[in-house]
Design an enzyme around this catalytic site. Structure first.
Site, PDB file in Angstrom:
ATOM      1  CG  ASP A   1      23.854   8.757 -50.933  1.00 14.45           C
ATOM      2  OD1 ASP A   1      24.699   8.020 -50.433  1.00 14.45           O
ATOM      3  OD2 ASP A   1      22.971   8.370 -51.737  1.00 14.45           O
TER       4      ASP A   1
ATOM      5  CD  GLU B   1      28.515   7.590 -51.490  1.00 14.52           C
ATOM      6  OE1 GLU B   1      28.642   6.396 -51.205  1.00 14.52           O
ATOM      7  OE2 GLU B   1      27.453   8.045 -51.952  1.00 14.52           O
TER       8      GLU B   1
END
Ligand SMILES: [Ca+2]
Ligand SMILES: [Ca+2]
Ligand SMILES: [Ca+2]
Length: 604
Positions: free
Chosen positions: A301, A335
């Site tokens: 993330d 990401e």
């Protein structure tokens, strides 16, 4: 209405003949990342296998437990037991790997008074060592991983090193508006700004990563005065995470420049990822999940909000831990968020941070524009040509997880619908099916966003794109008009007969039996600056044999001559309408119906 859906559905499925599927490697550990098909799921929204854990063992109303199945921003009850029970459904779609949103223990509820929401999505971690009680126990996580592995399926965890939950507050200002305080006006060497007292003598800045240097950073009050509110002093695990010295403490990010790396994400405590203590601590945390559970990869993330040097240390440590555990093909993908067709950004982070792969945001943005008819097929041609930018070049691009829509941006069908507000249900289904055909046959590791295969249509992004697969009580979900079915999200939606589920499963069969579609490199054959024909070839990595891929993004039939390899004289149709043979060595005529596609393998 349902009748025409079914007609369209059978047309979709009929276009793909049954193929003799090459068995996947019996040892799932031997499969390389580009051989996977990934299913991405939010455990809270998938299946509720145990109503007893819905409130996470907490007492009180939703502001204490986080549980409110009628509200889109709270826990709905889905859990690891439910996910385990539905492995048949996921495997039936053809998925070989599951990526699930973070399952670490979260702060159950946070946000300013009157605007609270819950950690149902998993990105507000307090305890990095255990499963959130809303999702189950560490033992239930082990049961899930073991059950997936027993089926030859891989398990990719979603991890966060950029921040923890929002626990730290600042003495100055108002929690709703901690403005970002940059390094120029608030250097590490002065308390609370340039006019403040001298602090942290000898600290040579955070680009000097030596432990000796970081030992000199002892006072965290250079920008704000951080503190941990009463009652939360030991809420984070491991314990080192409770000390504000390990955070940036510069206020909220405005997403630009320096603050993109140093700022808090709407209050989420941003870790000082330059610090060797933080690097070591995060390596220990995540190595432990590999060692304890034998998982197969990480989706990282907010990767672009962490300094690249952190990943340069973290990635090799994870790969080495995995190798030692007997996991040679551990996959790591970051990401690096953008909604632009901007492969340079995605590629840059494979080069500067040593991230083996990144989610292909550019692919999603291109698919949304091109398949909805807003842009010509030249956008895809350019995207694929830019594969040369990745560390490792075009072969590395075959390992990029590609997707059409997600839990942050919204579902692919939403983009298609927004661009075509008056389109018939048949047209929406055809365009969504075409998007999935591109996802499953163009280069990259396809990621299916849960619910897309049931025709879910998000109203918007974020919370509105996180509908329940099990019966939902959220009104703004339940009034949606799902594609390809008369069902609504008020009922259970695990229907293997849904036309998109069948379409995806059939295409996965084609992909898994055609090595060119897994690791084959791409040659662009035909495109234009308008909706219409896109043709590329991919090549079998062993034999060099060509597979021609054609897609029609327009509402009109198309016919074009296309240049191909001179050796490709005859074709076998793997999907769609294929030419039987070449016009002459080096030329073939491709004909497709509106929104049609074809996968044509050259043969002897
Ligand atoms: Ca539950
Ligand atoms: Ca950061
Ligand atoms: Ca905070």
């Amino acid at each position: 209405m349902i009748r025409s859906f079914l007609l369209a559905a059978s047309a979709l499925t009929m276009a793909i003949p049954a193929t003799a599927q090459t068995p996947a490697p019996t040892d799932f550990r031997a499969r390389t990342p580009e051989q996977e098909v990934v299913y991405f799921v939010l455990p809270d929204r998938f299946e509720n296998g145990d109503p007893k854990n819905d409130k996470g063992g907490l007492k009180g109303d939703r502001l204490s437990t986080g549980y409110d199945p009628t509200a889109k921003g709270f826990y709905h009850g889905g859990d690891l037991k439910g996910l385990t029970q539905r492995l048949d459904y996921i495997q039936g779609l053809g998925a070989t790997a599951i990526w699930f949103a973070p399952i670490f223990k979260n702060k159950p509820v946070q946000g300013p008074k009157g605007d609270e929401s819950a950690g149902y999505h998993g990105y507000w971690v307090t305890d990095f060592t255990q499963v959130d009680p809303h999702f189950g126990t560490n033992a239930e996580f082990k049961a899930f991983v073991d059950a997936a592995h027993a089926r030859g399926m891989k398990v990719y965890m979603d991890i966060i090193a950029n921040h923890t939950a929002d626990v730290i507050r600042y003495r100055e200002g108002d929690a709703a508006s901690y403005a970002y305080r940059g390094k120029a006006d608030y250097p590490f060497s002065r308390r609370g700004g340039l006019k403040g007292a001298a602090i942290n003598p000898g600290f040579n800045g955070d680009a000097d990563f030596s432990p000796e240097n970081w030992a000199r950073l002892t006072d965290p009050t250079f920008a704000y005065t951080p503190y941990v509110p009463k009652g939360e002093e030991t809420v984070k695990v491991p314990a080192w995470l409770n000390d504000p010295i390990h955070y940036h403490n510069r206020g909220d990010t405005n997403w630009v420049g320096e603050s993109s790396l140093y700022g808090d994400f709407v209050g989420l405590d941003d870790l000082a990822t330059e610090s060797p203590r933080v690097v070591q601590g995060m390596i220990e945390i995540y190595a432990s999940w590999i060692e304890r559970f034998g998982i197969d990869g990480f989706r990282i993330d907010t990767a672009r909000h962490v300094n690249p040097e952190f990943w340069q240390a973290f990635v090799p440590a994870m790969l080495e831990t995995a190798r030692a555990k007997g996991i040679p093909n551990f996959h790591i993908f970051g990401e690096v968020a953008t909604s632009d067709v901007d492969p340079a950004l995605t590629a840059r982070w494979t080069r500067i941070a040593g991230l083996p792969s990144n989610l292909d945001m550019a692919f999603a943005a291109a698919a949304q524009r091109v398949v909805s008819g807003k842009a010509g097929t030249d956008v895809f041609a350019r995207l694929l040509e830019d594969d040369a930018l990745y560390e490792g070049g075009a072969p590395a691009a075959t390992r990029l997880p590609t997707f059409l829509g997600n839990h942050d941006f919204g579902r692919f069908s939403m983009f298609v619908k927004q661009a075509n507000p008056t389109a018939s249900d048949e047209e929406l289904l055809a365009r969504v099916a075409l998007g999935h055909a591109m996802l499953l046959t163009l280069r990259g590791v396809p990621v299916i966003y849960y619910g897309d295969e049931q025709g879910f249509v998000s109203d918007c992004n974020d919370q509105l794109a996180r509908e329940n697969m099990f019966p939902s009580k959220v009104a703004v979900y339940n009034d949606n008009d799902l594609i390809g079915t008369d069902a609504t999200t008020a009922q259970s939606n695990f229907d293997p007969a849904h036309p998109l589920y069948r379409h995806i499963a059939a295409l996965v069969d084609v992909r898994q039996s055609t090595p060119a579609l897994q690791s084959g490199l791409t040659r662009i054959r035909h495109f234009s600056d308008k909706p219409g024909l896109l043709v590329v070839s991919r090549f079998d990595p062993k034999t060099g044999r060509e597979v021609v891929l054609a897609y029609n993004t327009s509402a009109q039939p198309v016919t074009n001559t296309v240049a191909i390899e001179p050796a490709s004289l005859k074709f076998a149709p793997l999907a769609g309408q294929c030419p039987v043979e070449a016009n002459a060595p080096g030329s073939v005529t491709v004909t497709l119906p509106p929104f049609g596609f074809a996968v044509c393998a050259a043969k002897d």
